[in-house]
Design a protein around this motif. Sequence first.
Motif, mmCIF file in Angstrom:
data_model
loop_
_atom_site.group_PDB
_atom_site.id
_atom_site.type_symbol
_atom_site.label_atom_id
_atom_site.label_comp_id
_atom_site.label_asym_id
_atom_site.label_seq_id
_atom_site.Cartn_x
_atom_site.Cartn_y
_atom_site.Cartn_z
ATOM 1 N N GLY A 148 -11.291 4.677 4.282
ATOM 2 C CA GLY A 148 -10.578 3.674 4.882
ATOM 3 C C GLY A 148 -10.249 4.603 6.014
ATOM 4 N N ASN A 149 -9.120 3.962 6.645
ATOM 5 C CA ASN A 149 -8.208 4.658 7.520
ATOM 6 C C ASN A 149 -6.580 5.301 7.077
ATOM 7 N N ALA A 150 -5.774 5.879 8.222
ATOM 8 C CA ALA A 150 -4.728 6.077 7.492
ATOM 9 C C ALA A 150 -4.031 4.476 7.421
ATOM 10 N N ASN A 151 -3.284 4.938 6.566
ATOM 11 C CA ASN A 151 -2.216 3.819 5.726
ATOM 12 C C ASN A 151 -1.305 3.198 6.965
ATOM 13 N N LEU A 152 -0.910 2.887 7.857
ATOM 14 C CA LEU A 152 0.082 2.807 8.305
ATOM 15 C C LEU A 152 1.767 1.812 8.355
ATOM 16 N N CYS A 153 1.021 1.352 6.894
ATOM 17 C CA CYS A 153 2.468 0.663 5.727
ATOM 18 C C CYS A 153 2.623 1.685 5.565
ATOM 19 N N THR A 154 2.308 2.551 5.136
ATOM 20 C CA THR A 154 2.664 3.804 4.509
ATOM 21 C C THR A 154 3.431 5.207 5.713
ATOM 22 N N LEU A 155 2.140 5.151 7.260
ATOM 23 C CA LEU A 155 2.537 6.297 8.507
ATOM 24 C C LEU A 155 4.681 5.463 8.593
ATOM 25 N N ILE A 156 4.468 4.657 8.387
ATOM 26 C CA ILE A 156 5.782 4.405 9.403
ATOM 27 C C ILE A 156 7.322 4.628 8.875
ATOM 28 N N PRO A 157 6.832 4.146 7.482
ATOM 29 C CA PRO A 157 8.728 4.662 7.256
ATOM 30 C C PRO A 157 8.636 5.993 7.187
ATOM 31 N N ASN A 158 7.310 6.256 6.471
ATOM 32 C CA ASN A 158 7.245 8.433 6.201
ATOM 33 C C ASN A 158 7.795 8.616 7.510
ATOM 34 N N LEU A 159 7.464 7.892 8.142
ATOM 35 C CA LEU A 159 7.718 9.286 9.928
ATOM 36 C C LEU A 159 9.226 8.495 10.743
ATOM 37 N N CYS A 177 10.134 5.330 15.693
ATOM 38 C CA CYS A 177 8.754 4.464 15.990
ATOM 39 C C CYS A 177 8.960 2.761 15.923
ATOM 40 N N VAL A 178 9.698 1.862 15.288
ATOM 41 C CA VAL A 178 9.407 1.209 15.068
ATOM 42 C C VAL A 178 11.507 0.596 15.026
ATOM 43 N N THR A 179 11.801 -0.459 15.245
ATOM 44 C CA THR A 179 13.209 -0.892 14.956
ATOM 45 C C THR A 179 13.499 -1.097 13.309
ATOM 46 N N PRO A 180 14.992 -0.934 13.492
ATOM 47 C CA PRO A 180 15.216 -1.412 11.920
ATOM 48 C C PRO A 180 14.522 -2.408 11.844
ATOM 49 N N GLU A 181 15.160 -3.769 12.320
ATOM 50 C CA GLU A 181 14.621 -5.144 12.473
ATOM 51 C C GLU A 181 13.138 -4.905 12.374
ATOM 52 N N GLN A 182 12.215 -4.384 12.304
ATOM 53 C CA GLN A 182 11.149 -4.439 12.371
ATOM 54 C C GLN A 182 10.540 -3.953 11.315
ATOM 55 N N LEU A 183 10.684 -3.077 11.111
ATOM 56 C CA LEU A 183 10.784 -1.891 9.810
ATOM 57 C C LEU A 183 11.164 -3.374 8.744
ATOM 58 N N ALA A 184 11.890 -3.988 8.682
ATOM 59 C CA ALA A 184 12.267 -4.085 7.809
ATOM 60 C C ALA A 184 10.788 -5.500 7.512
ATOM 61 N N ILE A 213 14.467 5.562 -1.669
ATOM 62 C CA ILE A 213 14.987 4.830 0.246
ATOM 63 C C ILE A 213 15.183 3.369 -1.067
ATOM 64 N N GLU A 214 15.976 2.381 -0.565
ATOM 65 C CA GLU A 214 16.526 0.923 -0.063
ATOM 66 C C GLU A 214 15.464 0.036 -0.097
ATOM 67 N N PRO A 215 14.966 -0.034 -0.793
ATOM 68 C CA PRO A 215 13.940 -1.256 -0.426
ATOM 69 C C PRO A 215 13.874 -2.349 0.570
ATOM 70 N N HIS A 216 15.180 -2.604 1.142
ATOM 71 C CA HIS A 216 15.464 -3.606 1.805
ATOM 72 C C HIS A 216 14.909 -2.574 3.706
ATOM 73 N N LEU A 217 14.799 -1.855 3.400
ATOM 74 C CA LEU A 217 14.849 -1.047 4.543
ATOM 75 C C LEU A 217 13.294 -1.474 5.215
ATOM 76 N N VAL A 218 12.560 -1.278 4.522
ATOM 77 C CA VAL A 218 10.645 -2.286 4.650
ATOM 78 C C VAL A 218 10.300 -3.499 4.007
ATOM 79 N N GLY A 219 11.557 -4.530 3.806
ATOM 80 C CA GLY A 219 11.726 -5.606 3.411
ATOM 81 C C GLY A 219 11.034 -6.084 2.504
ATOM 82 N N ASN A 220 11.145 -4.806 1.363
ATOM 83 C CA ASN A 220 10.923 -5.019 -0.104
ATOM 84 C C ASN A 220 11.816 -5.343 -1.079
ATOM 85 N N GLN A 221 11.901 -5.318 -2.258
ATOM 86 C CA GLN A 221 12.852 -5.907 -3.215
ATOM 87 C C GLN A 221 12.573 -5.077 -4.698
ATOM 88 N N ARG A 222 13.756 -4.646 -5.474
ATOM 89 C CA ARG A 222 13.856 -4.160 -6.208
ATOM 90 C C ARG A 222 12.880 -4.865 -7.675
#
Length: 536
Positions: free
Chosen positions: A241-252, A260-267, A317-326
Amino acid sequence: MKIWLYDTTLRDGAQREGLSLSLEDKLRIARQLDRLGIPFIEGGWPGANPKDVQFFWQLQETPLQQAEIVAFCATRRPGRKAAEEPMFEPILAAGTRWVTLFGKSWDLHVIEGLKTTLVENCAMIADSIQFLKSQGRRVIYDAEHWFDGYLANPEYALQTLETALAAGAEWLVLCDTNGGCLPHQIQAVVKEVMAHFGGLDCLGIHTHNDAGTAVANALAAVQSGVRMVQGTINGYGERCGNANLCTLIPNLQLKLGYDCVTPEQLATLTEVSRHVSEIVNLAPDDHAPYVGLSAFAHKGGIHVSAVQRNPRTYEHIEPHLVGNQRRIIISEQAGISNILAKTSELGFELDRQHPLSRTILERIKHLESEGYQFEAAEASFELLIQEILGQRQRPFTLKGFDVFCRTDSRQLEVTIRSQSLATVKVEVNGEEMLTAAEGNGPVSALDQALRKALMSFYPEIAEFHLTDYKVRILDGHAGTAAKTRVLVESSNGRDRWTTVGVSANIIEASYQAVAEALEYGLQRSRRSQLSPLVAS
């Protein structure tokens, strides 16, 4: 500081073994990436196959909202002029403003792969870029096998970059094509490149995951001065595989503070990740960082108690920042804190003093000792809580079932044909129904017969589909008498839910899981008429 994201899911990601994208798949993914805010989306190699040609034509008619769609191709062939290279015709016909051109950086590839000279390879790079520029295109130059080439012959590798830059390339992307470098090597080489050019704001990084360090390598490159990061959604790609953008974007963005993207897009990141996995028909990685189902799941009782007081105790991190949930996991390791947190999440009002709180906890632990697994079957857990609290309203009651299996093994055939017939008797609103149905196995036949009996009462069942079926033998030492656990995942096309059944009889265990899947699906349908669905 701005980091420019470049997604290559539709080209490099599609080279993953077992992954195949239709034209419609590619268009749907492109629109998801556009929504996520990815600035550059590599659409494929126009001319390599008819599907990629049609893809670029479609996007000419219905352009993306903000992303630049990019065509991909190689430098011209040795001994030709770029203006006479047939390969560039479909590239220009694709109508993109940007073209990513890849060329050789490693002298080994030039001599043994292209069968040409180092001088001619540089001429191929310069001529190709200049031609594309003359046709009004902006060029991203991917330096293939850059790090291997630099380590083998740094002088020549740097010469290829100088050639591309002088010819008019606007980005120089350093590629770890074999994926074998480690972060300290990436960091050192990028710094040397920056020093050689006296600083550059147009360097990019493209890493593969063969050493398991693609994300770490990309982060190391960014911290050394790189400003474009290439990768794929969910890390799809050839080999490992390649570098995973789903990990890279929030890390960056969340860890290193890059834009990288707006907070709304990151969510929307988790939603995009799971949507793409559905489109490519690959199961989501539940344990993926940030976007996985288990990324913010808590199972140990002490952990749950601490998280309830302050989520920072066990969440980075708070899960909602990347659109996930506890998620609170219920298992034999659960404490009363898990039970209270989970029941509250499901809408049940309980506290430590409630007489049934301990009853629920003891019942869960007893059932899991019998082989049930509620951490993987939250729909069955919710039905169990309803039952203990006296709130479960069963839409149907099973009165009995029979399954008959027949096999047809012909002497000259390798395959064995198996057909099953199931008969079920159920009661709905005081009315008994006896139905039969055939299937390509006993579970399929049971599912079909049960649906057939219930469809006239609950037509919404037609929307429910069994999407996964897992069987596990719980005590291998008991042989064919061992208990079996069956997990059934179902979907209504929008949401997924999982149910569990346990029995020494695999058919009975399967029926338990299938019946609860239908019961839970009917509950969701009723709720959707009153309020939006909450994913389970």
